[in-house]
Design a protein around this motif. Structure first.
Motif: not given
Lengths: 187, 235
Positions: A32-34, B1, A59-60, B75
């Motif tokens: 994930l990253d923002i 996830m 957010i993807y 993240m």
């Protein structure tokens, strides 16, 4: 018979118990990253360098190319794509904006894309916290906007989404492999 | 996830069968018992697979991304109910979305994580962002009770002050910040939770929600330490 029943129950109880234990998730292969607009807003904030308020964030998840053909193969043309991996990509606006002439109220949305060779259809949809695009419901669309694809000379390994300042407002950019699209957003 | 594996669906299916057994569907018991060792083994293997850390360094070095740097401490997002988006997709959700945490996952990499030394990553008595990069964010989609106090639904920064035997967990309203620049005047709540030891050491910092009788527990684990924050709400 009762003893057998008890033994079987214990066995099943153990089994159920084994499932209730926490599965510690490994670091995701498509992490994930923002991205914020203004860019790096969180960092600017702690450095007292914020000159405009927080307007948007996305957010993807970031899948890798891994020597695959991406668009037209892994990501089929003409089909709704989650713009990433795992959960469908989320975009949050912290103030009202306009996209393609349509007013979008501040709040959280899911953003999808329908890639094609020369253009992508970007979709803003109000169904939140969803996985993939398997249950995409067009009735929950806020807007759809076609944006052209530009071809890049270099290939980008991991899917990237980021904002850029534009003359009127800003753009949300999506880049993967040698394809790039920009979604104009105005204030 | 990353919970969409076929194996996991099989495990869920098996678990459902077990629950149904409790509702007196006896013939399925025999099936469960017959397949129990295989499924349990499968789940253990699955757990092993999930514990294998991805070689983040190699990912980072192969990624020549000119736009957004591929993060060393990537993240991740945890939902309660656990895997809510997947549950929702499969129409298995019964409670609605209650909470989610967005945090970054630093790695141990043979370092000392928790100690009194200023050189350690998380020094006892000092605030820690519960992750890396941006301050960790927790969303509540309904009012909950933590440490006996009501927390209104909304978005908060969550951080902690680790000590050898207890952590102080803090919710704060100063959102969208980076690292440790915490404004304590915006603290909403402080509560103390005990530290439990775990072995083997956990390589990647992890935050996950777990089912609890009166709500959910937020598990925070790294290295040889774990803590649990009870979050109460009516189910």
């Amino acid at each position: 018979m009762k003893k057998v029943f008890l033994a079987v129950s214990l066995c099943v109880a153990c089994c159920v118990n084994s499932f209730s234990q926490v599965v510690v998730p490994a670091v995701d292969k498509s992490p994930l990253d923002i991205s914020y607009y203004p860019n790096n807003f969180a960092l600017l904030k702690i450095q007292d360098k914020v000159t405009e308020p927080l307007i948007a964030r996305v957010i993807y998840s970031r899948p890798q190319k891994n020597n695959r053909t991406i668009f037209g193969d892994l990501i089929e043309y003409g089909k709704v794509w989650r713009l990433g991996a795992n959960e469908a990509t989320e975009i949050e606006f912290f103030q009202n904006v306009k996209i393609g002439g349509t007013a979008v109220k501040k709040g959280r949305y899911t953003i999808y894309g329908i890639p094609n060779a020369d253009k992508w259809t970007i979709i803003i949809n109000k169904e939140l916290d969803t996985w993939g695009s398997f249950k995409y419901d067009q009735k929950k669309d806020i807007l759809r906007l076609d944006v052209p694809v530009t071809k890049e000379t270099t290939s980008t390994e991991s899917f990237s989404m980021f904002f850029e300042k534009a003359t009127t407002g800003f753009t949300l950019n999506a880049v993967w492999d040698s394809s790039r699209v920009s979604l104009p957003i105005s204030l | 996830m990353q919970f969409g594996t076929v194996l996991e669906y099989l495990c869920q299916y098996h678990c459902n069968l077990n629950c149904m057994f409790l509702k007196k569907i006896t013939w399925r018991v025999l099936f469960c018992c017959a397949t129990f060792p295989f499924v349990l083994n499968g789940c253990r293997q699955q757990a092993d697979v999930k514990r294998t850390p991805v070689q983040v360094d190699s990912l980072a070095t192969t990624d020549k991304n000119p736009y957004v740097t591929y993060d060393q401490s990537p993240m991740d997002m945890s939902y309660y109910p656990v895997n809510y988006p997947l549950l929702k997709m499969n129409k298995q959700d019964s409670t609605g979305l209650i909470a989610r945490a967005i945090y970054s996952r630093p790695h141990k990499k043979n370092r000392t994580i928790f100690s009194y030394s200023p050189q350690s990553l998380c020094q006892y008595g000092k605030e820690w962002r519960l992750g890396a990069n941006e301050a960790t964010e927790i969303d509540f989609f309904r009012n909950v009770i933590i440490g006996g106090k009501t927390v209104s639904k909304g978005t908060y920064v969550i951080y902690c002050i680790p000590e050898p035997d207890k952590w102080t967990i803090v919710l704060n309203s100063n959102l969208y910040t980076w690292g440790l620049h915490t404004d304590t005047t915006k603290d909403i709540l402080r509560t103390i939770v005990p530290v439990q030891r775990q072995s083997p050491a956990l390589e990647d910092f992890t935050m996950v929600f777990m089912d609890a009788p009166e709500g959910a527990d937020l598990l925070m684990a790294w290295d040889n330490v774990k803590t649990v924050l009870p979050i109460n709400f009516s189910k």
